[in-house]
Design a protein around this motif. Structure first.
Motif, short mmCIF file in Angstrom:
data_model
loop_
_atom_site.label_atom_id
_atom_site.label_comp_id
_atom_site.label_asym_id
_atom_site.label_seq_id
_atom_site.Cartn_x
_atom_site.Cartn_y
_atom_site.Cartn_z
N THR A 64 31.25 42.16 48.70
CA THR A 64 32.61 42.64 48.92
C THR A 64 33.29 41.76 49.95
OG1 THR A 64 31.91 44.90 48.50
CG2 THR A 64 34.00 44.61 49.65
N LEU A 101 37.91 42.86 47.47
CA LEU A 101 37.65 42.90 46.03
C LEU A 101 36.16 42.94 45.82
CD1 LEU A 101 38.78 42.72 43.12
CD2 LEU A 101 38.40 40.26 43.27
N HIS A 102 35.69 43.95 45.08
CA HIS A 102 34.28 44.06 44.80
C HIS A 102 33.93 43.06 43.71
CE1 HIS A 102 30.40 46.08 44.69
NE2 HIS A 102 30.45 46.02 43.36
N LEU A 103 32.97 42.18 44.00
CA LEU A 103 32.54 41.15 43.06
C LEU A 103 31.08 41.34 42.70
CD1 LEU A 103 34.09 37.88 44.54
CD2 LEU A 103 34.86 39.13 42.53
N ALA A 105 32.74 35.92 38.03
CA ALA A 105 33.27 37.12 38.68
C ALA A 105 34.78 37.01 38.90
CB ALA A 105 32.55 37.35 40.01
N LEU A 106 35.25 35.85 39.35
CA LEU A 106 36.68 35.66 39.57
C LEU A 106 37.45 35.68 38.24
CD1 LEU A 106 36.63 32.88 42.31
CD2 LEU A 106 37.42 35.24 42.59
N ASP A 128 36.65 37.25 35.50
CA ASP A 128 36.71 38.63 35.02
C ASP A 128 37.74 39.45 35.80
OD1 ASP A 128 34.89 38.24 33.04
OD2 ASP A 128 33.26 39.39 33.97
N ALA A 129 37.80 39.23 37.11
CA ALA A 129 38.75 39.98 37.93
C ALA A 129 40.19 39.64 37.56
CB ALA A 129 38.51 39.68 39.42
N ARG A 153 42.59 42.97 38.06
CA ARG A 153 42.27 43.37 39.43
C ARG A 153 42.76 42.35 40.44
NH1 ARG A 153 36.91 43.56 40.38
NH2 ARG A 153 36.28 42.53 38.46
N LEU A 154 42.90 41.12 39.99
CA LEU A 154 43.58 40.08 40.78
C LEU A 154 44.88 39.77 40.07
CD1 LEU A 154 40.79 37.58 41.92
CD2 LEU A 154 42.32 38.89 43.37
#
Length: 451
Positions: free
Chosen positions: A4, A12-14, A29-30, A32-33, A38-39
């Motif tokens: 986190t 942002l929870h990764l 992870a980035l 997908d966010a 989420r981003l």
């Protein structure tokens, strides 16, 4: 492994996949966010050094992941602006495959809303600052399901002074708008509920979803009539019927109250735009003549805007406890900051000033509409935010309006049981457009109707 961001300025929870390399895990992870929203576009990401510290990675690993996502178009990097999320073409949240959430019309004359650009932002902020500064800490915990005492007392004074309502603060329940108020009443009343015909289909659906049968209550030039004997309640709009625009005739008002007393049924008075009367003093609320038999329901949807989810019920004594219990189990309570802000807006008389300004604005707009429709007849009294114009072929008129980017309401949609022989017409909401957009909308309307 999951990490986190906690000190980088962005939380942002990764989920970093431990089965892949660290750089690949961070890229995934980035990516997908960003894809999931989420981003959001233009979000500034932490500096590579800071993110490396937060995630326990080498700075070069983070920099390489950023570079790869820049190359793929997920991120942008400019000197002095840092690394940001790039704008991506993705479906809007809530958009459907059928395109029901499409762009707004070029000219919006649909009924039901005031001019959002007229919201009293400065006055609201002043009231919010005063009210929240003075509020006790307990105001932000669980409070009385009826609503904050500050707002209930302010409403009792305001409604008594401006609408002739007999409003004991103890018998006011603050709701998240009229829709919730109607749902609460439908939940506690035992039996069918009569609603005006024509009227809002949405209100009929609220009653049906509560498991209550809906009975049509016919409306003519003198308002609602033919009150049935076998219903628990009749929901009426005495001051300005929607959508016909008529007021309930004095003889009908007396007959409705007599009916309620004789049958034990309840009258629900939906005073949705009672503040806006342009040719005379607004007609006083029906509730003032029979407070033990009439529920007075109001909201700020037409004065401030439907986005301010605040409404109220002024209840007869026998309905208070059941409605409070239903409110408690519906959502426990209406949010506090808005209640405190509205209470201050009312007690400082900024709310009165805003309504007076609204009367001038919407009276002027109605006059402009009547001039644009001088070869047609606008039905209903000089009040509110809409007018009804009868038309022999509303489908053709609406199709022509749509072709010009003009949105209108259609009378047929408001009958309980659509009948080809029923009167047809267009419901024109002159409150909806912003000031600068109103005249162009009227010109489009005149083109459609051939005036």
């Amino acid at each position: 492994m999951s990490r986190t961001w906690a000190t980088s300025g962005v939380d942002l929870h990764l989920e970093l996949d431990p089965t892949t390399g660290r750089r690949a895990a961070l890229e995934h992870a980035l990516r997908d966010a960003i894809r999931a929203g989420r981003l959001a576009p233009d979000t500034r990401l932490p500096a590579t050094r800071r993110l490396a510290v937060d995630l326990g990675l080498a700075r070069n690993t983070v920099a390489a992941a950023y570079d790869q996502l820049v190359a793929e178009g997920y991120l942008t990097a400019r000197r002095g602006a840092g690394t940001r999320v790039a704008p991506l073409a993705r479906p809007r949240p809530g958009a459907t495959a059928t395109g029901a959430d499409g762009p707004p019309p070029r000219h919006d004359l649909r009924p039901g809303s005031p001019d959002g650009t007229a919201f009293p932002t400065a006055a609201w902020l002043r009231s919010a600052r005063r009210a929240l500064t003075a509020a006790p800490a307990g105001a932000f915990g669980y409070t009385d399901p009826r609503g904050r005492a500050e707002l209930r007392h302010a409403l009792a004074d305001h409604l008594g002074r401006t609408r002739g309502v007999q409003a004991d603060p103890a018998r006011i329940v603050v709701t998240t708008g009229y829709a919730q108020g109607l749902a609460l009443l439908a939940d506690v009343l035992d039996g069918p509920i009569a609603l005006e015909d024509p009227g809002l289909p949405f209100h009929r659906e609220i009653v049906r979803r509560a498991g209550r049968p809906v009975v049509p209550l016919p409306v003519d030039a003198d308002g609602a009539h033919a009150f049935p004997a076998d219903v628990a309640a009749a929901v009426v709009t005495p001051a300005h019927q929607f959508p016909t625009g008529v007021t309930l005739h004095p003889a009908r008002r007396h007959a409705l109250v007599d009916w309620a007393r004789a049958t034990g049924a309840v009258v629900v008075e939906d005073d949705y735009d009672g503040e806006y009367r342009y040719d005379r003093q607004p007609v006083g609320a029906l509730q003032g003549t029979a407070p033990d038999h009439v529920v007075y329901a109001g909201s700020v949807s037409k004065t401030l805007g439907p986005g301010v989810r605040l409404g109220w019920l002024v209840l007869p004594p026998h309905l208070l406890d059941p409605v409070v219990d239903a409110k408690r189990h519906a959502d426990r309570q209406t949010e506090t900051p808005g209640q405190l802000t509205l209470a201050d807006l009312i007690t400082s008389h900024a709310y009165d000033r805003h309504i007076r300004a609204g009367r001038l604005r919407y009276r002027r707009r109605r006059d402009q509409l009547l001039h644009a429709l001088r070869h047609h007849t606008a039905h209903g009294v000089s009040a509110g935010l809409h007018a009804l114009v009868h038309h022999p072929d509303e489908d053709a008129a609406v199709a022509a309006a749509t072709a010009r980017g003009l949105a209108l309401g259609r009378l047929r949609d408001h009958w309980h049981h659509p009948d080809p022989a029923a009167p047809q017409g267009l419901i024109i909401g002159y409150g909806t457009p912003a000031e600068h957009a109103y005249r162009p909308a009227l010109r489009a309307l005149a083109d459609v109707l051939g005036t």
